[in-house]
Design an enzyme around this catalytic site. Sequence first.
Site, PDB file in Angstrom:
ATOM      1  N   ASP A 213       0.885  -0.891   0.218  1.00  0.00           N
ATOM      2  CA  ASP A 213      -0.115  -0.453  -0.731  1.00  0.00           C
ATOM      3  C   ASP A 213       0.750   1.203  -0.342  1.00  0.00           C
ATOM      4  O   ASP A 213       2.459   1.309   0.480  1.00  0.00           O
ATOM      5  CB  ASP A 213      -0.677  -0.233   1.419  1.00  0.00           C
ATOM      6  CG  ASP A 213      -2.243   0.983   1.319  1.00  0.00           C
ATOM      7  OD1 ASP A 213      -2.234   1.161  -0.023  1.00  0.00           O
ATOM      8  OD2 ASP A 213      -2.555   1.188   1.937  1.00  0.00           O
ATOM      9  N   ARG A 595      -8.974  16.343   0.122  1.00  0.00           N
ATOM     10  CA  ARG A 595      -9.405  15.432   1.639  1.00  0.00           C
ATOM     11  C   ARG A 595     -11.143  16.072   1.559  1.00  0.00           C
ATOM     12  O   ARG A 595     -12.163  15.094   2.192  1.00  0.00           O
ATOM     13  CB  ARG A 595      -9.109  16.329   2.723  1.00  0.00           C
ATOM     14  CG  ARG A 595      -7.564  16.039   2.726  1.00  0.00           C
ATOM     15  CD  ARG A 595      -7.360  14.043   2.783  1.00  0.00           C
ATOM     16  NE  ARG A 595      -6.629  14.061   1.368  1.00  0.00           N
ATOM     17  CZ  ARG A 595      -6.484  12.639   0.715  1.00  0.00           C
ATOM     18  NH1 ARG A 595      -6.844  12.248   1.546  1.00  0.00           N
ATOM     19  NH2 ARG A 595      -6.208  12.474  -0.264  1.00  0.00           N
TER      20      ARG A 595
END
Length: 686
Positions: A213, A595
């Site tokens: 990841d 975000r």
Amino acid sequence: MLSRLNPAQREAVTYLDGPLLVLAGAGSGKTGVITHKIAHLVSACGLDPAHVAAITFTNKAAREMLTRVRARLPESSLASLQISTFHALGVRILRAEAAQLELKPRFSILDAADALGVLAEGSGETDKARLKSLLWRISAWKNALIAPQAAEHTAADEAERSAARHYAAYDRSLRAYQAVDFDDLIGLPVRLFDTDPQALARWQARLRYLLVDEYQDTNRCQYRLLRLLAGPRGAFTAVGDDDQAIYAWRGADVENLRLLQQDYPRLKVVKLEQNYRSMQRILRAANTLIAHNDKLFDKRLWSEHGQGDPIQATAMHNPDHEAESVVMKLSAHHFEHRGRWSDYAILYRANHQARAFEQHLRTHRIPYTISGGSSFFERAEIKDLTAYLRLIANHDDDPAFIRAITTPRRGIGPQTLEALGRYAGQRHLGLFAALFESGAASHVPPRQLDALQEFARFIHGLEYRVRSEPARELLQEMLRATGYEAWLFDHLEPREAEARWANVRDFVDWLGRKAEEDGKTLLDITQWLALLSRLDKDDADNDAVQLASLHAAKGLEFRHVFLVGVEEGILPHREAMDAGNVDEERRLMYVGITRARQSLFISHCRRRPQGRELRPCEPSRFIQEMTTDGSDDIRHAGEGHADTAPDRACVSARLAGMRALLSHKEQGRAAPGTPPPCGPDTPSHD
């Protein structure tokens, strides 16, 4: 299981014909792809879970991944599955192969503070800034796989040669203490696998499929470990996003994406471009901004969530006006939309920008938390307790010995420790082992030697018990025996002593619970403590506005984001501009934009204090770069009337809130969403 995935996600999960790079845009479901692929490998392909390793960068990400896998695989499959950080995998390798590297299986892992102490001891340097710079230089050498001798040989000047000599001394000290630092957790396995084909073959057979990841955050050493473990078969899936590569300052190398293509000509690339987080206007602005960077792979995020509200970009008079306006707008928006405080985030480039926002949040009695604060494990009382645990696990850990023997003090002062240290150095022994040599009596006075040996016998007694007795009870007994609580209250003000003792109790409870849940002894979990950055607390119910730097905000998402201080010299940062590294700053802005789920507010100041004067500021070039020609995705405000506070959008939101309040009163109901007073969980920052 695969029916809920989109076509690109499904392709990433099912592709097993060679090395795979998944370019996962922000909010594109990368964690779901990894966890689905783990389940696919085990349930559909019949791969033993013990042969699968998923590697990430944070303990939080590893826990989230394990939680999601647990929903897709039977519990019996999870025990042998390896989901961990790079560093935890390194610990696992080093424990198994310790003898090959002349390490004890119970070696110590030094955190940054301990490493700094070892470096200071060996170098004689007392200036903390110089020591931190030196440790950073050593870390860079280690991450680049440059040994001390090679560092000295290739040094460009006397300053670098001096640093390389300190590097060599530091390395010798770690070996003498049977200790490793965080960089060694990756570097030593790489060195082992480069020189021991049999060890490499063992681990290639053990870990037959790798999933990595946040691949864009790997440094060169981590990439080398991945290549060695994956071997010529290249049985791995790397998931990353070159547009979110923002950690070059700590060694991450975005060029590792290019190396994958060079080292694995058969590399398949799958792009995840459908975003499940943000409204389309936010994504268009992000795409338009990041298109100004030279890119290895082109991709454009898109969403089915609709257009959303325009992004608001507002000019403010100065930082205090910015903080006041942002907090008022946030409060009014919260009142109008009746959400949670945790739906909101205030993001900034540098931590010092948080102060003004904290002050105004307090004034308005709005609860908030700050990301990137000091770690629980950095607190003195926790380091005191972990010093005992480290010493029980590894008697050669001299830094742990010194901290434990002097906390609480047992009549052992610096002169006694210095005398013992001289003798231990002559005998090439650790301090603990030197205590029981007959020659120690000629260097250490009898009364002090008796106290030292009594302490050592106490540690020996605990060592035998930690293998079998419950962790919680043993820790509580150890604290009683050392008199640590009484020592705190004797040496500190009552309020501070109570706070520290409460932290110790929390730590003991947490360790005891962790040992019970994982079925491990205290000895088993001692070595893992250095890998943890904070307690495993569930913050899901912490209803507070989040303040965070853009670096700390990566991986998070919020309904409403206020991106503040977006000015030339701040974002992009002046040092990055001087170094010609604006591309990474642009990626940082991209991270901030992405975000946001529903709304994004951007602010910049016309003036900022510099000394006793106010210097003029220019809005960041990134605001203009976000703008698509002819679109109304961004609405600008504040130009020409920056002294007007609050701005029209804030007034409008507050009026809407007042109308809602009157409406609820007419209906005989109390209006929800009224800002509550700061509760006991609201942090206080002096």
